[in-house]
Design a protein around this motif. Structure first.
Motif, PDB file in Angstrom:
ATOM      1  N   VAL A  63     -22.747 -42.681 -19.301  1.00  0.00           N
ATOM      2  CA  VAL A  63     -22.460 -43.076 -20.678  1.00  0.00           C
ATOM      3  C   VAL A  63     -23.350 -44.258 -21.018  1.00  0.00           C
ATOM      4  CG1 VAL A  63     -20.691 -43.815 -22.292  1.00  0.00           C
ATOM      5  CG2 VAL A  63     -20.080 -42.352 -20.384  1.00  0.00           C
ATOM      6  N   ILE A  64     -24.034 -44.155 -22.169  1.00  0.00           N
ATOM      7  CA  ILE A  64     -24.904 -45.260 -22.579  1.00  0.00           C
ATOM      8  C   ILE A  64     -24.204 -46.046 -23.684  1.00  0.00           C
ATOM      9  CG2 ILE A  64     -27.111 -45.872 -23.612  1.00  0.00           C
ATOM     10  CD1 ILE A  64     -28.059 -43.149 -22.215  1.00  0.00           C
ATOM     11  N   GLU A  65     -23.945 -47.310 -23.408  1.00  0.00           N
ATOM     12  CA  GLU A  65     -23.327 -48.183 -24.405  1.00  0.00           C
ATOM     13  C   GLU A  65     -24.318 -49.286 -24.722  1.00  0.00           C
ATOM     14  OE1 GLU A  65     -19.836 -49.173 -22.257  1.00  0.00           O
ATOM     15  OE2 GLU A  65     -18.586 -47.755 -23.364  1.00  0.00           O
ATOM     16  N   GLY A  66     -24.801 -49.281 -25.935  1.00  0.00           N
ATOM     17  CA  GLY A  66     -25.836 -50.245 -26.284  1.00  0.00           C
ATOM     18  C   GLY A  66     -27.073 -49.958 -25.450  1.00  0.00           C
ATOM     19  N   ASP A  67     -27.469 -50.930 -24.621  1.00  0.00           N
ATOM     20  CA  ASP A  67     -28.601 -50.644 -23.731  1.00  0.00           C
ATOM     21  C   ASP A  67     -28.149 -50.594 -22.275  1.00  0.00           C
ATOM     22  OD1 ASP A  67     -27.958 -53.250 -23.745  1.00  0.00           O
ATOM     23  OD2 ASP A  67     -30.000 -54.039 -23.941  1.00  0.00           O
ATOM     24  N   LYS A  68     -26.834 -50.515 -22.082  1.00  0.00           N
ATOM     25  CA  LYS A  68     -26.321 -50.467 -20.708  1.00  0.00           C
ATOM     26  C   LYS A  68     -25.849 -49.071 -20.371  1.00  0.00           C
ATOM     27  CE  LYS A  68     -24.796 -55.023 -19.275  1.00  0.00           C
ATOM     28  NZ  LYS A  68     -23.643 -55.914 -19.192  1.00  0.00           N
ATOM     29  N   GLU A  69     -26.043 -48.693 -19.127  1.00  0.00           N
ATOM     30  CA  GLU A  69     -25.586 -47.394 -18.690  1.00  0.00           C
ATOM     31  C   GLU A  69     -24.486 -47.553 -17.660  1.00  0.00           C
ATOM     32  OE1 GLU A  69     -28.470 -43.929 -17.664  1.00  0.00           O
ATOM     33  OE2 GLU A  69     -27.339 -44.431 -15.869  1.00  0.00           O
ATOM     34  N   ARG A  70     -23.414 -46.805 -17.830  1.00  0.00           N
ATOM     35  CA  ARG A  70     -22.383 -46.839 -16.808  1.00  0.00           C
ATOM     36  C   ARG A  70     -21.899 -45.414 -16.555  1.00  0.00           C
ATOM     37  NH1 ARG A  70     -17.234 -46.522 -18.620  1.00  0.00           N
ATOM     38  NH2 ARG A  70     -17.038 -46.375 -20.872  1.00  0.00           N
TER      39      ARG A  70
ATOM     40  N   ASP B 291     -32.307 -38.070 -22.962  1.00  0.00           N
ATOM     41  CA  ASP B 291     -30.987 -38.593 -23.277  1.00  0.00           C
ATOM     42  C   ASP B 291     -29.918 -37.501 -23.300  1.00  0.00           C
ATOM     43  OD1 ASP B 291     -32.436 -37.645 -25.354  1.00  0.00           O
ATOM     44  OD2 ASP B 291     -31.620 -38.993 -26.856  1.00  0.00           O
TER      45      ASP B 291
ATOM     46  N   LYS C  68     -27.026 -35.870 -18.123  1.00  0.00           N
ATOM     47  CA  LYS C  68     -25.927 -36.827 -18.283  1.00  0.00           C
ATOM     48  C   LYS C  68     -24.945 -36.765 -17.121  1.00  0.00           C
ATOM     49  CE  LYS C  68     -25.711 -37.997 -23.081  1.00  0.00           C
ATOM     50  NZ  LYS C  68     -25.019 -37.863 -24.338  1.00  0.00           N
TER      51      LYS C  68
ATOM     52  N   GLN D 167     -18.858 -42.735 -16.160  1.00  0.00           N
ATOM     53  CA  GLN D 167     -17.472 -42.508 -16.534  1.00  0.00           C
ATOM     54  C   GLN D 167     -17.021 -41.203 -15.891  1.00  0.00           C
ATOM     55  OE1 GLN D 167     -16.591 -41.314 -20.651  1.00  0.00           O
ATOM     56  NE2 GLN D 167     -15.418 -43.200 -20.818  1.00  0.00           N
TER      57      GLN D 167
END
Lengths: 114, 207
Positions: A31-38, B18, A79, A40
């Protein structure tokens, strides 16, 4: 002369353990939030595998807060970070859409005998 | 417009980094050989003649075979001319390949569309048909309707859209994005559909 299959060999492929309908799996989704990837996780039962080659997808169903949630993942989606098979299920069908009409204990999938 | 000759391989889907699935058409581009350079002094215009594919001597007519013999190259199955702004950068025998295009660039692809045979006005000209299928009507759902007025002009105007042969026309699709260039396989993946059937000859024009 090239066949389309040859081109597809160049493309992104995911490698994860094989699973079947009825298995309980955990999909680690990027999951990409802003420019951070984590990462989930999405945990549930595989209720359907459909398509072939680049169009293959699988559907994972889980009950979240009393509401059924289904997510369809393309096999080779970039993803997906990882897939874990937690439990193998004993089912008689390839598509477990009947689970949508069941709830509670009736919607339970028996674990496969080893 | 600078361009190359290519061959449609087929369509498939790939993932963008993406994770979005995109439909792409795979096109084998070239290798295109520079057969001749048309110059202002000699021909009155500037262009480059490119050859694509191979043809056996046996399958070619004598004038064609002789033309290539004089150039000292193998017989190409397709010959096309493209306008290039920098014709002095090329010399005869040069090979142009997929790396001619860059990823992310917008191109125009021209080719001959698939033949559809004799088609009615609904498919051919996007007419809506006449009336409804019910209320006692029959056979009017895909009809063209009136094709003109009566005693004045007492004829049907030229260019009236009617049923007829459809497809097999020269069609260009503009602003197709080059998604991927596979240099080693000499293939470009272009987002969206291009005219023609598999193995049909295409022209890929740079903007």
């Amino acid at each position: 002369m090239f066949s389309l299959n040859e081109i597809l060999t160049d493309m992104h492929k995911n490698e994860f353990p094989s699973f079947r309908a009825g298995d309980h799996i955990k999909v680690h989704v990027r999951v990409i939030e802003g420019d951070k990837e984590r990462i989930q996780p999405f945990e549930g039962h595989v209720i359907s595998i459909r398509g072939s080659k680049e169009n293959r997808t699988f559907t994972v169903r889980k009950i979240s807060g009393g509401v059924g949630v289904e997510r369809i993942f393309p096999y080779d989606s970039p993803k997906i970070a990882k897939v874990e098979v937690l439990k193998e299920g004993e089912v008689r069908r390839a598509k477990l859409y009947y689970l949508r009409n069941l709830s509670g204990k009736a919607a339970k999938i028996k674990a496969k005998k080893r | 417009m600078a361009g190359l000759i290519g061959k449609k391989i087929g369509m498939t889907t790939i993932f963008s980094p993406d994770g979005i699935k995109i439909s792409v058409t795979a096109i084998e581009v070239g290798p295109c050989k520079v057969i001749e350079i048309r110059t202002k002094e000699k021909n009155g215009y500037e262009a480059i003649q490119l050859g694509f594919g191979e043809k056996k001597r046996k399958a070619s007519t004598k004038p064609v075979a002789t033309y290539f013999e004089k150039k000292g190259t193998a017989i190409a199955s397709v010959l096309r001319e493209f306008k290039f702004n920098n014709i002095s950068d090329f010399k005869m025998g040069d090979e142009l390949k997929a790396d001619f295009f860059t990823e992310g660039e917008l191109i125009k692809v021209s080719g001959v569309s698939k033949g559809k045979g004799f088609q009615g006005v609904v498919k051919r000209h996007n007419f809506s048909g006449v009336g409804s299928a019910t209320h006692g009507q029959s056979d009017r759902v895909r009809a063209p309707g009136s094709i003109g007025a009566s005693s004045s002009p007492s004829r049907v105007f030229k260019g009236q859209k009617m049923a007829g042969r459809m497809g097999g026309d020269n069609v260009s699709v503009r602003n197709l994005k080059v998604v991927k260039v596979l240099v080693d396989k000499n293939i470009v993946l272009v987002k969206g559909a291009v005219p023609g059937h598999r193995n049909s000859i295409l022209e890929l024009h740079k903007k």
